[in-house]
Write a protein that holds these residues in place. Structure first.
Motif, PDB file in Angstrom:
ATOM      1  N   THR A  27       0.679  -1.188   0.063  1.00 53.16           N
ATOM      2  CA  THR A  27      -0.037   0.033   0.162  1.00 53.16           C
ATOM      3  C   THR A  27       0.980   1.177   0.107  1.00 53.16           C
ATOM      4  OG1 THR A  27      -1.813  -1.031   1.226  1.00 53.16           O
ATOM      5  CG2 THR A  27      -1.816   1.196   1.089  1.00 53.16           C
ATOM      6  N   SER A  28       2.005   1.317   0.737  1.00 50.32           N
ATOM      7  CA  SER A  28       2.865   2.460   0.807  1.00 50.32           C
ATOM      8  C   SER A  28       3.617   2.584  -0.659  1.00 50.32           C
ATOM      9  CB  SER A  28       3.830   2.323   1.965  1.00 50.32           C
ATOM     10  OG  SER A  28       3.363   2.184   3.323  1.00 50.32           O
ATOM     11  N   SER A  29       3.821   1.603  -1.161  1.00 47.74           N
ATOM     12  CA  SER A  29       4.469   1.616  -2.483  1.00 47.74           C
ATOM     13  C   SER A  29       3.696   2.345  -3.670  1.00 47.74           C
ATOM     14  CB  SER A  29       5.157   0.252  -2.892  1.00 47.74           C
ATOM     15  OG  SER A  29       4.082  -0.661  -3.288  1.00 47.74           O
ATOM     16  N   LYS A  30       2.469   2.452  -3.515  1.00 43.80           N
ATOM     17  CA  LYS A  30       1.451   2.988  -4.215  1.00 43.80           C
ATOM     18  C   LYS A  30       1.365   4.426  -4.223  1.00 43.80           C
ATOM     19  CE  LYS A  30      -0.140  -1.114  -5.882  1.00 43.80           C
ATOM     20  NZ  LYS A  30       0.444  -1.794  -6.789  1.00 43.80           N
ATOM     21  N   LEU A  31       1.742   4.990  -2.941  1.00 44.75           N
ATOM     22  CA  LEU A  31       1.720   6.294  -2.693  1.00 44.75           C
ATOM     23  C   LEU A  31       2.884   7.209  -3.826  1.00 44.75           C
ATOM     24  CD1 LEU A  31       1.926   6.274   1.088  1.00 44.75           C
ATOM     25  CD2 LEU A  31      -0.399   6.637  -0.269  1.00 44.75           C
ATOM     26  N   ASN A  32       2.304   8.460  -3.792  1.00 44.97           N
ATOM     27  CA  ASN A  32       3.160   9.246  -4.567  1.00 44.97           C
ATOM     28  C   ASN A  32       3.968  10.024  -3.672  1.00 44.97           C
ATOM     29  OD1 ASN A  32       2.171   8.752  -7.011  1.00 44.97           O
ATOM     30  ND2 ASN A  32       0.006   9.968  -6.864  1.00 44.97           N
ATOM     31  N   PHE A  33       5.290  10.214  -3.986  1.00 52.37           N
ATOM     32  CA  PHE A  33       6.151  10.982  -3.252  1.00 52.37           C
ATOM     33  C   PHE A  33       6.741  12.203  -3.993  1.00 52.37           C
ATOM     34  CE2 PHE A  33       5.997   6.897  -1.294  1.00 52.37           C
ATOM     35  CZ  PHE A  33       6.065   7.345   0.277  1.00 52.37           C
ATOM     36  N   CYS A  34       6.700  13.271  -3.610  1.00 52.92           N
ATOM     37  CA  CYS A  34       7.223  14.657  -4.376  1.00 52.92           C
ATOM     38  C   CYS A  34       7.955  15.280  -3.304  1.00 52.92           C
ATOM     39  CB  CYS A  34       6.125  15.178  -4.990  1.00 52.92           C
ATOM     40  SG  CYS A  34       4.700  15.843  -3.838  1.00 52.92           S
ATOM     41  N   GLY A  35       8.840  16.169  -3.834  1.00 53.85           N
ATOM     42  CA  GLY A  35       9.643  16.876  -2.878  1.00 53.85           C
ATOM     43  C   GLY A  35      10.838  16.207  -2.472  1.00 53.85           C
ATOM     44  N   ASN A  37      13.375  13.970  -0.504  1.00 48.92           N
ATOM     45  CA  ASN A  37      13.412  12.338  -0.235  1.00 48.92           C
ATOM     46  C   ASN A  37      14.173  11.855   1.026  1.00 48.92           C
ATOM     47  OD1 ASN A  37      16.127  12.611  -1.214  1.00 48.92           O
ATOM     48  ND2 ASN A  37      15.969  10.897  -2.230  1.00 48.92           N
ATOM     49  N   LEU A  38      14.364  13.082   1.960  1.00 49.30           N
ATOM     50  CA  LEU A  38      15.243  12.701   2.938  1.00 49.30           C
ATOM     51  C   LEU A  38      14.212  12.680   4.104  1.00 49.30           C
ATOM     52  CD1 LEU A  38      17.764  15.841   2.745  1.00 49.30           C
ATOM     53  CD2 LEU A  38      18.160  13.148   2.337  1.00 49.30           C
ATOM     54  N   ILE A  39      14.455  11.675   4.885  1.00 48.13           N
ATOM     55  CA  ILE A  39      13.541  11.067   5.914  1.00 48.13           C
ATOM     56  C   ILE A  39      14.089  11.932   7.394  1.00 48.13           C
ATOM     57  CG2 ILE A  39      12.734   9.294   7.757  1.00 48.13           C
ATOM     58  CD1 ILE A  39      12.500   7.557   4.800  1.00 48.13           C
ATOM     59  N   ASP A  40      13.425  12.568   7.862  1.00 51.44           N
ATOM     60  CA  ASP A  40      14.007  13.447   9.247  1.00 51.44           C
ATOM     61  C   ASP A  40      13.691  12.338  10.517  1.00 51.44           C
ATOM     62  OD1 ASP A  40      14.895  15.008  11.027  1.00 51.44           O
ATOM     63  OD2 ASP A  40      13.150  16.204  11.200  1.00 51.44           O
ATOM     64  N   VAL A  47       6.018   6.132   9.790  1.00 54.54           N
ATOM     65  CA  VAL A  47       5.408   7.390  10.044  1.00 54.54           C
ATOM     66  C   VAL A  47       6.212   8.627   9.284  1.00 54.54           C
ATOM     67  CG1 VAL A  47       4.618   9.145  11.757  1.00 54.54           C
ATOM     68  CG2 VAL A  47       4.211   6.670  11.982  1.00 54.54           C
ATOM     69  N   PRO A  48       7.692   8.794   9.783  1.00 57.92           N
ATOM     70  CA  PRO A  48       8.207   9.715   8.789  1.00 57.92           C
ATOM     71  C   PRO A  48       8.233   9.507   7.229  1.00 57.92           C
ATOM     72  CG  PRO A  48       9.668   9.004  10.652  1.00 57.92           C
ATOM     73  CD  PRO A  48       8.180   7.984  10.450  1.00 57.92           C
ATOM     74  N   LEU A  49       8.226   8.365   6.720  1.00 58.06           N
ATOM     75  CA  LEU A  49       8.192   8.103   5.310  1.00 58.06           C
ATOM     76  C   LEU A  49       6.724   8.543   4.902  1.00 58.06           C
ATOM     77  CD1 LEU A  49       9.302   6.512   2.800  1.00 58.06           C
ATOM     78  CD2 LEU A  49       8.077   4.463   3.598  1.00 58.06           C
ATOM     79  N   LEU A  50       5.678   8.315   5.410  1.00 55.43           N
ATOM     80  CA  LEU A  50       4.317   8.721   5.091  1.00 55.43           C
ATOM     81  C   LEU A  50       4.152  10.314   5.106  1.00 55.43           C
ATOM     82  CD1 LEU A  50       2.189   6.239   6.836  1.00 55.43           C
ATOM     83  CD2 LEU A  50       2.953   6.075   4.459  1.00 55.43           C
ATOM     84  N   SER A  53       5.052  11.766   1.620  1.00 60.10           N
ATOM     85  CA  SER A  53       4.155  11.505   0.571  1.00 60.10           C
ATOM     86  C   SER A  53       3.316  12.884   0.218  1.00 60.10           C
ATOM     87  CB  SER A  53       3.285  10.483   1.045  1.00 60.10           C
ATOM     88  OG  SER A  53       2.325  10.004  -0.146  1.00 60.10           O
ATOM     89  N   CYS A  54       3.110  13.132  -0.788  1.00 59.70           N
ATOM     90  CA  CYS A  54       1.775  14.112  -1.266  1.00 59.70           C
ATOM     91  C   CYS A  54       0.627  13.458  -1.657  1.00 59.70           C
ATOM     92  CB  CYS A  54       2.552  14.782  -2.409  1.00 59.70           C
ATOM     93  SG  CYS A  54       3.234  14.032  -3.908  1.00 59.70           S
ATOM     94  N   SER A  55       0.496  12.078  -1.288  1.00 61.39           N
ATOM     95  CA  SER A  55      -0.811  11.534  -1.575  1.00 61.39           C
ATOM     96  C   SER A  55      -1.681  11.367  -0.225  1.00 61.39           C
ATOM     97  CB  SER A  55      -0.559   9.680  -1.977  1.00 61.39           C
ATOM     98  OG  SER A  55       0.209  10.054  -3.272  1.00 61.39           O
ATOM     99  N   ASN A  56      -2.876  11.066  -0.417  1.00 58.01           N
ATOM    100  CA  ASN A  56      -3.560  10.795   0.953  1.00 58.01           C
ATOM    101  C   ASN A  56      -3.082   9.434   1.469  1.00 58.01           C
ATOM    102  OD1 ASN A  56      -5.331  10.609   2.842  1.00 58.01           O
ATOM    103  ND2 ASN A  56      -7.249  10.488   1.510  1.00 58.01           N
ATOM    104  N   THR A  57      -2.513   9.663   2.892  1.00 61.11           N
ATOM    105  CA  THR A  57      -1.923   8.342   3.422  1.00 61.11           C
ATOM    106  C   THR A  57      -3.186   7.828   4.574  1.00 61.11           C
ATOM    107  OG1 THR A  57      -1.061   9.822   5.324  1.00 61.11           O
ATOM    108  CG2 THR A  57       0.280   9.348   3.112  1.00 61.11           C
ATOM    109  N   PHE A  58      -4.388   8.178   4.383  1.00 60.73           N
ATOM    110  CA  PHE A  58      -5.345   7.617   5.275  1.00 60.73           C
ATOM    111  C   PHE A  58      -5.493   6.113   5.197  1.00 60.73           C
ATOM    112  CE2 PHE A  58      -9.750   6.299   6.021  1.00 60.73           C
ATOM    113  CZ  PHE A  58      -9.747   6.688   7.312  1.00 60.73           C
ATOM    114  N   ILE A  59      -5.483   5.441   4.069  1.00 60.56           N
ATOM    115  CA  ILE A  59      -5.592   4.133   3.823  1.00 60.56           C
ATOM    116  C   ILE A  59      -4.422   3.536   4.566  1.00 60.56           C
ATOM    117  CG2 ILE A  59      -5.690   2.181   2.279  1.00 60.56           C
ATOM    118  CD1 ILE A  59      -8.215   3.728   2.364  1.00 60.56           C
ATOM    119  N   VAL A  60      -3.259   4.024   4.439  1.00 59.29           N
ATOM    120  CA  VAL A  60      -2.056   3.217   5.213  1.00 59.29           C
ATOM    121  C   VAL A  60      -2.127   3.150   6.649  1.00 59.29           C
ATOM    122  CG1 VAL A  60       0.475   3.187   5.253  1.00 59.29           C
ATOM    123  CG2 VAL A  60      -0.635   3.658   3.100  1.00 59.29           C
TER     124      VAL A  60
END
Length: 175
Positions: A27-35, A37-40, A47-50, A53-60
């Motif tokens: 499910t996470s691999s189906k998300l779109n990521f923009c901007g 790519n550094l995880i804080d 949670v920091p990975l989500l 994401s610039c997609s809706n992460t509600f389902i994950v």
């Protein structure tokens, strides 16, 4: 506890954890990521990975809460029920020395389990609005590094030879 029960329990845990991890990963691999790519964070946590994401992460998030709830509730319930039975049994020991020794033995395990569960609970169950990124990183380090580190230390201090060695080293450096 029989060998068959142990094998069935281990197999069930592995299959359940693999299914949940696989489902959340897909499910996470189906998300779109923009901007950026550094995880804080200290490590690549969900949670920091989500947050990237610039997609809706509600389902994950829904998957994690629905499928993760049994992983939290079942072991916690087993531990609480087990310790309830242990406390009841220990309180029935007639001598105070015997009760003290039994509680001392159980306290080591209870300390390690408490540190582990409370840090995981505070990172993943409590709302993120209460926590800063720094506090989340520190709590994550507690359950990933500190708990495995402190576990052998706590159990080693129950050993009489280790206690004596620690006391000798402590007295040598203090004196």
């Amino acid at each position: 506890m029989t060998n068959r029960f142990c094998i069935n329990s281990i197999t069930m845990c592995w299959l359940l954890d693999t299914f949940i991890s696989f489902t959340v990963t897909i499910t996470s691999s189906k998300l779109n990521f923009c901007g950026s790519n550094l995880i804080d964070h200290v490590f690549c946590d969900l949670v920091p990975l989500l947050e990237l994401s610039c997609s809706n992460t509600f389902i994950v998030h829904l998957e994690v809460y629905v499928m993760g709830s049994p992983i939290i509730i079942i072991p916690t319930t087993i531990i609480v029920v087990s310790y309830t039975y242990i406390v009841i049994s220990v309180l029935r020991i007639p001598s105070s020395t015997g009760r003290q020794k039994a509680f001392s033995t159980c306290s080591s395990h209870l300390i390690v389990v408490s540190i582990f569960y409370w840090t995981i609970f505070s990172v993943y169950v409590l709302p993120n609005s209460r926590q800063t990124r720094v506090s989340t990183k520190i709590l994550s380090l507690l359950y990933t590094v500190f708990t495995p580190f402190i576990n052998p230390v706590i159990y080693s201090l129950r050993n009489k030879d280790i206690k004596e060695a620690v006391q000798k080293v402590f007295h040598k450096h203090v004196m």
